[in-house]
Design an enzyme around this catalytic site. Structure first.
Site, PDB file in Angstrom:
ATOM      1  N   GLY B  10       0.830  -1.204   0.000  1.00  0.00           N
ATOM      2  CA  GLY B  10       0.000   0.000   0.000  1.00  0.00           C
ATOM      3  C   GLY B  10       0.855   1.240   0.000  1.00  0.00           C
ATOM      4  N   GLY B  12      -0.496   4.641   0.300  1.00  0.00           N
ATOM      5  CA  GLY B  12      -1.153   5.863   0.774  1.00  0.00           C
ATOM      6  C   GLY B  12      -0.223   6.508   1.790  1.00  0.00           C
ATOM      7  N   ALA B  14       0.109   6.161   4.957  1.00  0.00           N
ATOM      8  CA  ALA B  14       0.728   5.250   5.926  1.00  0.00           C
ATOM      9  C   ALA B  14       1.845   4.444   5.274  1.00  0.00           C
ATOM     10  CB  ALA B  14      -0.319   4.318   6.523  1.00  0.00           C
ATOM     11  N   GLY B  15       1.588   3.922   4.086  1.00  0.00           N
ATOM     12  CA  GLY B  15       2.585   3.085   3.419  1.00  0.00           C
ATOM     13  C   GLY B  15       3.826   3.898   3.056  1.00  0.00           C
ATOM     14  N   PHE B 113     -12.003  22.068  14.530  1.00  0.00           N
ATOM     15  CA  PHE B 113     -12.617  20.868  13.958  1.00  0.00           C
ATOM     16  C   PHE B 113     -13.511  20.268  15.030  1.00  0.00           C
ATOM     17  CE2 PHE B 113     -11.360  17.841  10.362  1.00  0.00           C
ATOM     18  CZ  PHE B 113     -11.422  18.832   9.403  1.00  0.00           C
ATOM     19  N   GLN B 233     -17.435   4.792  11.035  1.00  0.00           N
ATOM     20  CA  GLN B 233     -17.810   6.200  11.105  1.00  0.00           C
ATOM     21  C   GLN B 233     -18.603   6.612   9.872  1.00  0.00           C
ATOM     22  OE1 GLN B 233     -14.729   9.543  11.059  1.00  0.00           O
ATOM     23  NE2 GLN B 233     -15.790   9.722  13.008  1.00  0.00           N
ATOM     24  N   HIS B 235     -19.907   9.879   7.986  1.00  0.00           N
ATOM     25  CA  HIS B 235     -19.622  11.319   7.961  1.00  0.00           C
ATOM     26  C   HIS B 235     -20.922  12.046   7.681  1.00  0.00           C
ATOM     27  CE1 HIS B 235     -17.849  15.156   7.083  1.00  0.00           C
ATOM     28  NE2 HIS B 235     -16.660  14.692   7.409  1.00  0.00           N
ATOM     29  N   LEU B 245     -17.285  13.644  -0.326  1.00  0.00           N
ATOM     30  CA  LEU B 245     -17.248  14.279   0.984  1.00  0.00           C
ATOM     31  C   LEU B 245     -17.173  15.808   0.924  1.00  0.00           C
ATOM     32  CD1 LEU B 245     -16.579  13.527   4.125  1.00  0.00           C
ATOM     33  CD2 LEU B 245     -14.377  14.459   3.492  1.00  0.00           C
ATOM     34  N   THR B 247     -15.931  18.509   3.398  1.00  0.00           N
ATOM     35  CA  THR B 247     -15.130  18.476   4.620  1.00  0.00           C
ATOM     36  C   THR B 247     -15.804  19.128   5.822  1.00  0.00           C
ATOM     37  OG1 THR B 247     -13.105  19.232   5.671  1.00  0.00           O
ATOM     38  CG2 THR B 247     -13.912  20.566   3.883  1.00  0.00           C
ATOM     39  N   GLU B 248     -15.446  18.593   6.980  1.00  0.00           N
ATOM     40  CA  GLU B 248     -15.866  19.171   8.247  1.00  0.00           C
ATOM     41  C   GLU B 248     -15.350  20.602   8.374  1.00  0.00           C
ATOM     42  OE1 GLU B 248     -15.684  16.281  11.179  1.00  0.00           O
ATOM     43  OE2 GLU B 248     -15.061  17.666  12.745  1.00  0.00           O
ATOM     44  N   ARG B 281     -18.874  13.630  14.927  1.00  0.00           N
ATOM     45  CA  ARG B 281     -19.529  13.165  13.694  1.00  0.00           C
ATOM     46  C   ARG B 281     -20.713  12.248  13.934  1.00  0.00           C
ATOM     47  NH1 ARG B 281     -14.126  12.302  10.021  1.00  0.00           N
ATOM     48  NH2 ARG B 281     -13.835  14.542   9.776  1.00  0.00           N
ATOM     49  N   HIS B 346     -17.644   6.433   6.038  1.00  0.00           N
ATOM     50  CA  HIS B 346     -16.476   7.278   5.842  1.00  0.00           C
ATOM     51  C   HIS B 346     -15.177   6.643   6.316  1.00  0.00           C
ATOM     52  CE1 HIS B 346     -14.135  10.850   5.353  1.00  0.00           C
ATOM     53  NE2 HIS B 346     -13.932  11.021   6.650  1.00  0.00           N
ATOM     54  N   GLU B 370      -5.340   3.294   8.061  1.00  0.00           N
ATOM     55  CA  GLU B 370      -6.750   2.982   8.308  1.00  0.00           C
ATOM     56  C   GLU B 370      -7.006   1.482   8.435  1.00  0.00           C
ATOM     57  OE1 GLU B 370      -9.545   5.285   6.062  1.00  0.00           O
ATOM     58  OE2 GLU B 370     -11.216   3.987   6.635  1.00  0.00           O
ATOM     59  N   ARG B 381     -13.870   8.302  15.668  1.00  0.00           N
ATOM     60  CA  ARG B 381     -12.654   9.063  15.361  1.00  0.00           C
ATOM     61  C   ARG B 381     -12.963  10.546  15.248  1.00  0.00           C
ATOM     62  NH1 ARG B 381     -10.236  11.172  10.548  1.00  0.00           N
ATOM     63  NH2 ARG B 381     -11.924  10.356   9.282  1.00  0.00           N
ATOM     64  N   LEU B 387      -5.051  11.466   9.568  1.00  0.00           N
ATOM     65  CA  LEU B 387      -3.798  11.794   8.888  1.00  0.00           C
ATOM     66  C   LEU B 387      -2.613  11.727   9.847  1.00  0.00           C
ATOM     67  CD1 LEU B 387      -4.973  14.580   6.380  1.00  0.00           C
ATOM     68  CD2 LEU B 387      -4.581  12.159   5.936  1.00  0.00           C
TER      69      LEU B 387
HETATM   70  C1  FAD Z   1     -12.894  11.755   1.424  1.00  0.00           C
HETATM   71  C2  FAD Z   1     -12.066  11.583   2.654  1.00  0.00           C
HETATM   72  C3  FAD Z   1     -11.643  12.682   3.379  1.00  0.00           C
HETATM   73  C4  FAD Z   1     -10.867  12.534   4.515  1.00  0.00           C
HETATM   74  N1  FAD Z   1     -10.426  13.647   5.195  1.00  0.00           N
HETATM   75  C5  FAD Z   1      -9.616  13.498   6.270  1.00  0.00           C
HETATM   76  C6  FAD Z   1      -9.080  14.623   6.956  1.00  0.00           C
HETATM   77  O1  FAD Z   1      -9.311  15.748   6.589  1.00  0.00           O
HETATM   78  N2  FAD Z   1      -8.281  14.413   8.011  1.00  0.00           N
HETATM   79  C7  FAD Z   1      -7.973  13.173   8.450  1.00  0.00           C
HETATM   80  O2  FAD Z   1      -7.243  13.059   9.412  1.00  0.00           O
HETATM   81  N3  FAD Z   1      -8.456  12.091   7.812  1.00  0.00           N
HETATM   82  C8  FAD Z   1      -9.271  12.214   6.744  1.00  0.00           C
HETATM   83  N4  FAD Z   1      -9.767  11.105   6.107  1.00  0.00           N
HETATM   84  C9  FAD Z   1      -9.312   9.786   6.507  1.00  0.00           C
HETATM   85  C10 FAD Z   1      -7.936   9.501   5.942  1.00  0.00           C
HETATM   86  O3  FAD Z   1      -7.741  10.227   4.770  1.00  0.00           O
HETATM   87  C11 FAD Z   1      -7.753   8.042   5.619  1.00  0.00           C
HETATM   88  O4  FAD Z   1      -8.018   7.295   6.743  1.00  0.00           O
HETATM   89  C12 FAD Z   1      -6.308   7.794   5.213  1.00  0.00           C
HETATM   90  O5  FAD Z   1      -5.950   8.618   4.140  1.00  0.00           O
HETATM   91  C13 FAD Z   1      -6.040   6.363   4.853  1.00  0.00           C
HETATM   92  O6  FAD Z   1      -4.682   6.274   4.468  1.00  0.00           O
HETATM   93  P1  FAD Z   1      -3.956   4.906   4.290  1.00  0.00           P
HETATM   94  O7  FAD Z   1      -2.533   5.200   3.990  1.00  0.00           O
HETATM   95  O8  FAD Z   1      -4.252   4.044   5.461  1.00  0.00           O
HETATM   96  O9  FAD Z   1      -4.682   4.249   3.046  1.00  0.00           O
HETATM   97  P2  FAD Z   1      -4.918   4.731   1.516  1.00  0.00           P
HETATM   98  O10 FAD Z   1      -4.474   6.109   1.258  1.00  0.00           O
HETATM   99  O11 FAD Z   1      -6.314   4.374   1.177  1.00  0.00           O
HETATM  100  O12 FAD Z   1      -3.949   3.795   0.740  1.00  0.00           O
HETATM  101  C14 FAD Z   1      -4.166   2.427   0.601  1.00  0.00           C
HETATM  102  C15 FAD Z   1      -3.089   1.882  -0.270  1.00  0.00           C
HETATM  103  O13 FAD Z   1      -3.139   0.488  -0.242  1.00  0.00           O
HETATM  104  C16 FAD Z   1      -3.073  -0.026  -1.540  1.00  0.00           C
HETATM  105  N5  FAD Z   1      -3.746  -1.318  -1.541  1.00  0.00           N
HETATM  106  C17 FAD Z   1      -4.980  -1.627  -1.069  1.00  0.00           C
HETATM  107  N6  FAD Z   1      -5.243  -2.933  -1.249  1.00  0.00           N
HETATM  108  C18 FAD Z   1      -4.145  -3.465  -1.844  1.00  0.00           C
HETATM  109  C19 FAD Z   1      -3.800  -4.762  -2.301  1.00  0.00           C
HETATM  110  N7  FAD Z   1      -4.640  -5.784  -2.204  1.00  0.00           N
HETATM  111  N8  FAD Z   1      -2.597  -4.939  -2.874  1.00  0.00           N
HETATM  112  C20 FAD Z   1      -1.730  -3.903  -3.004  1.00  0.00           C
HETATM  113  N9  FAD Z   1      -2.003  -2.661  -2.591  1.00  0.00           N
HETATM  114  C21 FAD Z   1      -3.194  -2.449  -2.026  1.00  0.00           C
HETATM  115  C22 FAD Z   1      -3.699   1.024  -2.423  1.00  0.00           C
HETATM  116  O14 FAD Z   1      -3.197   0.924  -3.721  1.00  0.00           O
HETATM  117  C23 FAD Z   1      -3.232   2.293  -1.732  1.00  0.00           C
HETATM  118  O15 FAD Z   1      -1.956   2.653  -2.227  1.00  0.00           O
HETATM  119  C24 FAD Z   1     -10.546  11.252   4.957  1.00  0.00           C
HETATM  120  C25 FAD Z   1     -10.968  10.147   4.247  1.00  0.00           C
HETATM  121  C26 FAD Z   1     -11.736  10.310   3.103  1.00  0.00           C
HETATM  122  C27 FAD Z   1     -12.199   9.084   2.388  1.00  0.00           C
END
Ligand code: FAD
Ligand code: SF4
Ligand code: FES
Lengths: 293, 615
Positions: B10, B12, B14-15, B113, B233, B235, B245, B247-248, B281, B346, B370, B381, B387
């Protein structure tokens, strides 16, 4: 069951019964699956027929591996319309109800992941951001031009990524504050100046629309130049870095190749003033050279 | 077979953060992701990052708000770690060049917030996640970290000791989306799952189409427990037609919610007499749905969110992105008219059980972001707390996996600590539908590996199993397609396991999930191509959606109380004597097993005493 039946026979008949039972269950499962599938296809056809409004899409199809799809063609899909429906919604509907092999990239559905840039009725657009109702029918949906097609609407993005990565697309500065909690101050004006350039979602629409990029494979292209702009104009990077960035941009296949045709600016889904940014960098480059004369 | 010290699944927030951290420690690290990094859903985050940066604020206050917001279901050591590390990690992003919004003095801006006692949400317009994701990807490029993009990870290679706590993760199996090759990736030190959210379990969600909970389900089937899955959660402000979404931050800046009669219902009907629109929320989501259910909704579906009074200048300065989203996806210009909004799925508070260092009970297996549940969000949350979770726990997991000495975790994982078994009254059989001949559709069982099998052999066996599964799926000539099954599950979850929950509906959902599982035995992939076969990938994802939908529903049925986002019709009170504990689900021989472990309310210097949440 009679107690006189010898044990072995009972066991056998039990397994037989069990396997007969399994066969029956399997048959039932299959039946149900078939029923559901038929019902679904009938529903899809019915929906398309009975909807007040259907939209007619002509979608490009190609798969190097499947004999029937090796010769590129257009498939027709009639999709029932719902208020607010986008090109992406229509493609998903067609895939889920008509042909599960219809292939396209998509993820966020909200114009932020950059995966579904397509060539729709002759111009580059994000599928998820384009309302069907804004287009004239039949709607032609094709992969981005000037890129190799992997399958159906999916194009190879490698070249785009390479160009993006060739401009050192990361923040570099020699003057970070000492404390791990101390910020590098930036004026609101400076943030405002770079703001639009930071919005790029790497969709490649601009690159695909650019005639120069189509003819010159080494041309950095609007997105990569914009990425360089993002850092060159950021006051936190400092003057030395700006020099270095201008050198990269001035190379043979850099800013000077741009012929100010504005096609990139027209198609950018994030409204980034790409041509303006390129022009500004040309001016900076001239100023920079004048210093050495 | 590919081989690296640390493999991050992954890309995102975190990754990416985990990979950078592992690289800092000198590890040979690679990312394997089904999407190119900049396509990850973190890019969609709008509102901001909570960090106690300013005079007058402190990490202790942030921790207090987080514990209260969680309805006392977060573990204090995790929540305190989040709040303590967040300022440093947020400023690290600033040092990496992230384009934060600025105050007049050039420092990064912060705004209020929901649920926060101080305006500590640091942001970059209404596109904080986009800026964060790109800034971090830039750092990855700078360091030359290897990314295998468009590789879909399908299973973990974990040894098969009887107890999950004795198992080791040696790598992963992934499917190259472009070519259809199935390959093994061996991780010498560890695998970090950072696969993000699971919103696709529902049909109205803010989450991307790729958010199918793959990591959570894979880890679960390999033996790592899922924790607190019932806490989803919703939203309160998503656009009705798409789930996009709003935003809040809109409410943070002063946006107001109105019902059909033009009443400011958060106050008029006493849902939150102090904080109004800025209540947490869960509170706002319930208020909106109550308005709709009592006939004061608009078109029986939504309410209005109005920000016109903020003035165009302020809106464009701080919320410009919202203007575009509302126009492009709902056809409403929020400078001229109020936006229609309703609650949508959400965020998943629950996920793979980890400790504060990101480690699961399986050695060498980590999770962050996440998909993980270090237990910082508990029952609910706070906006702006996800983030910081990505960067704080992503970094910790990366360091730990790369071999850095970490403080010993205070949170225990697996069934090693204190726990209690649970029971749930399910109307149908749970877990796998058919072990044996039909097991293909169930994802098969892990390769059996004796103690003598090396890590590489184990990965190779897992690869062979997966090749067989995929070949079998592709060979099937007829059956039922995943889209049909997916739609059924998504609809049932939205109907039955939503903001409001009641026993009979939860049981209906379990029946629907069972039926979907059985249909899944007949699943068939229409597309026979090896090139970019999204039909096949969605079919593999569907398997994960089934396990996750079941876990959410089971947890919701088991928890006989009202806490945080989990509202139960039959139980309208939080019941601390019995329920200050985490819902745990383990995959035991193909069946979910329910157990509980206590919540840790003792922090570093204080104990967080459960108080009534009032806003
Ligand atoms: C619309 C929206 C608005 C938000 N706004 C906020 C905010 O303002 N503030 C806040 O704190 N949080 C916010 N959140 C929550 C927060 O953004 C998410 O919880 C967070 O970005 C998740 O990040 P992540 O790195 O865990 O996963 P993601 O960014 O979802 O990344 C997941 C990664 O895993 C990979 N992956 C998934 N399955 C596989 C697989 N089987 N094989 C290989 N790769 C895979 C994907 O390709 C991707 O690269 C929001 C969420 C959303 C949806
Ligand atoms: S500059 Fe615009 S068109 Fe070009 S890649 Fe970025 S977002 Fe797409
Ligand atoms: S689906 Fe993400 S930009 Fe369109």
């Amino acid at each position: 069951m009679s107690t006189q039946v010898p044990e072995t026979v009972e066991e056998e008949s039990a397994t037989e019964a069990a396997s007969a039972g399994k066969q029956k269950r399997d048959a039932k499962k299959r039946e149900r699956a078939e029923r559901v599938q038929e019902q679904r296809e009938a529903e899809a056809a019915e929906k398309a027929r009975s909807a007040d409004d259907t939209y007619h899409l002509k979608v490009f199809r190609y798969d190097p591996e499947v004999p029937e799809k090796q010769e590129p063609r257009f498939d027709d899909f009639h999709v029932p319309y719902k208020q607010g429906m986008t090109i992406l919604d229509a493609l998903m509907w067609a895939r889920d109800h008509y042909d599960s092999s219809l292939t396209f990239r998509h993820s966020c559905r909200q114009a932020i992941c950059g995966s579904d840039a397509l060539f729709v009725n002759g111009s580059q657009r994000l599928g998820c951001k384009t309302q069907l109702s804004d287009l004239s029918e039949p709607i032609r949906v094709e992969p981005l031009p000037h890129s190799d097609v992997v399958k159906d609407l999916v194009v190879d993005m490698e070249h785009f990524y390479d160009q993006m990565e060739s401009v050192e697309p990361y923040f570099q500065t020699n003057s970070l504050p000492d404390g791990e909690l101390d910020e590098q101050r930036q004026t609101r004006e400076n943030r405002e100046k770079v703001k639009m350039s930071t919005r790029c979602i790497w969709c490649s629409a601009c690159m695909s629309s650019c005639n120069i990029a189509a003819g010159d494979n080494e041309y950095l292209g609007p997105a990569a130049i914009n990425k360089a702009y993002r850092f060159a104009m950021d006051e936190r990077e400092g003057e030395d870095m700006k020099q270095r960035r201008l050198e990269i941009l001035e190379q043979e296949h850099g800013v000077w190749r741009c012929q100010t045709q504005f096609s990139c600016t027209e198609v950018c889904p994030k409204d980034i003033p790409l041509t303006e940014h390129i022009q500004e960098l040309k001016r900076e480059a001239i100023k920079n050279n004048l210093k050495f004369w | 077979m590919y081989e690296h010290d640390v493999i991050v699944v992954g890309a995102g927030g975190a990754g990416l953060r985990a990979a950078i951290a592992a690289h800092e420690e000198g590890a040979d690290v690679a990312i394997v992701s089904k999407l190119h990094p900049v396509r990850s859903h973190t890019g969609a985050a709008e509102g901001g990052i909570n960090a106690a940066l300013r005079e007058g604020d402190s990490w202790e206050d942030h921790a207090y708000d987080t514990m209260k917001g969680s309805d006392y279901l977060a573990d204090a050591p995790a929540a305190e770690t989040l709040c303590k590390d967040s300022p440093k990690e947020t400023i690290k992003l600033e040092h990496w060049g992230m384009a934060f919004s600025r105050d007049d003095d050039g420092r990064v801006s912060q705004r209020p917030f929901g649920g926060l006692s101080f305006p500590r949400t640091t942001y970059a317009g209404a596109e904080t996640g986009h800026q964060l994701l790109h800034t971090m990807y830039e750092q990855l490029v700078k360091r030359g970290i290897k990314v295998y993009d468009e590789w879909h990870v399908t299973r973990l290679a974990v040894s098969d000791e009887e107890k999950p706590e004795d198992r080791t993760c040696h790598g992963i199996v992934a499917y190259d989306v472009q070519t259809g090759q199935v390959e093994g990736f061996r991780a010498r030190n560890g695998v970090i799952l950072a696969t993000g959210g699971l919103g696709q379990v529902y049909d109205h969600t803010t989450n991307a189409v790729a958010n199918t909970g793959d990591g959570v389900a894979m880890a679960y089937r390999a033996g790592a427990p899922m924790e607190d899955m019932e806490f989803i959660q919703f939203h309160p402000t998503t656009l009705p037609s798409t789930g996009v979404l709003i935003t809040e931050g809109v409410r943070g800046e002063g946006g107001i919610l109105y019902n059909e009669n033009g009443e400011r219902f958060m106050f008029e009907y006493g849902y939150a007499n102090n904080l109004g629109e800025l209540a947490s929320r869960d509170v706002v989501s319930r208020a909106e749905l109550t308005e709709v259910n009592e006939g004061r909704g608009i078109e029986d579906e939504y309410v209005h969110l109005d920000m016109r009074h903020l003035g165009e200048e302020r809106i464009i300065d701080r919320l410009e992105n919202i203007v575009h989203l509302s126009e492009d996806f709902e056809g409403v210009n929020p400078l001229d008219a109020p936006m229609p909004v309703k609650p949508g799925q959400h965020y998943a508070m629950g996920g793979i059980e980890t400790d504060e260092n990101g480690e699961t009970c399986i050695s060498g297996l980590y999770a962050a972001g996440e998909c993980a549940c270090a237990s910082v969000h508990g029952g609910n949350r706070l906006g702006g707390n996800a983030l910081p979770e990505l960067i704080v726990f992503g970094k910790r997991a990366g360091h730990h996996a790369a071999g850095k000495d970490m403080e010993e975790a205070k949170i225990t994982t697996g069934k090693e600590g204190e726990y209690e078994l649970g029971e749930v009254d399910s109307p149908v059989e749970l877990g796998e539908a058919g072990i044996g001949e039909d097991a293909v559709a169930d994802g098969g069982t892990a390769a059996d590996a004796g103690a003598s099998v090396s890590g590489a052999d184990l990965v190779q066996r897992a690869v062979e199993d997966e090749r067989e599964t995929i070949d079998t799926l592709l060979e099937r000539e007829d059956g039922i397609q995943q889209a049909e099954i997916r739609e059924r599950v998504q609809k049932s979850m939205t109907r039955n396991v939503n903001v409001f929950r009641e026993e009979s509906a939860l049981k209906d959902a379990l029946r629907d999930i069972r039926e979907a599982r059985e249909l899944y035995q007949q699943v068939f992939v229409g597309d026979k191509s090896r090139t970019f076969n999204t039909d096949l990938l969605q079919t593999l994802e569907m398997r994960n959606i089934l396990d996750i939908a079941e876990a959410i529903t089971l947890g919701a049925l088991a928890r006989n109380e009202f806490r945080g986002a989990h509202w139960r019709k039959e139980y309208q009170e939080r019941r601390d004597e019995e329920w200050l504990k985490h819902t745990m689900l383990s995959w035991n021989d193909g069946r979910p097993e329910l157990w509980y472990k206590p919540v840790i309310l003792e922090g570093e210097n204080k104990t967080y005493e459960p108080k009534t949440r009032s806003y």
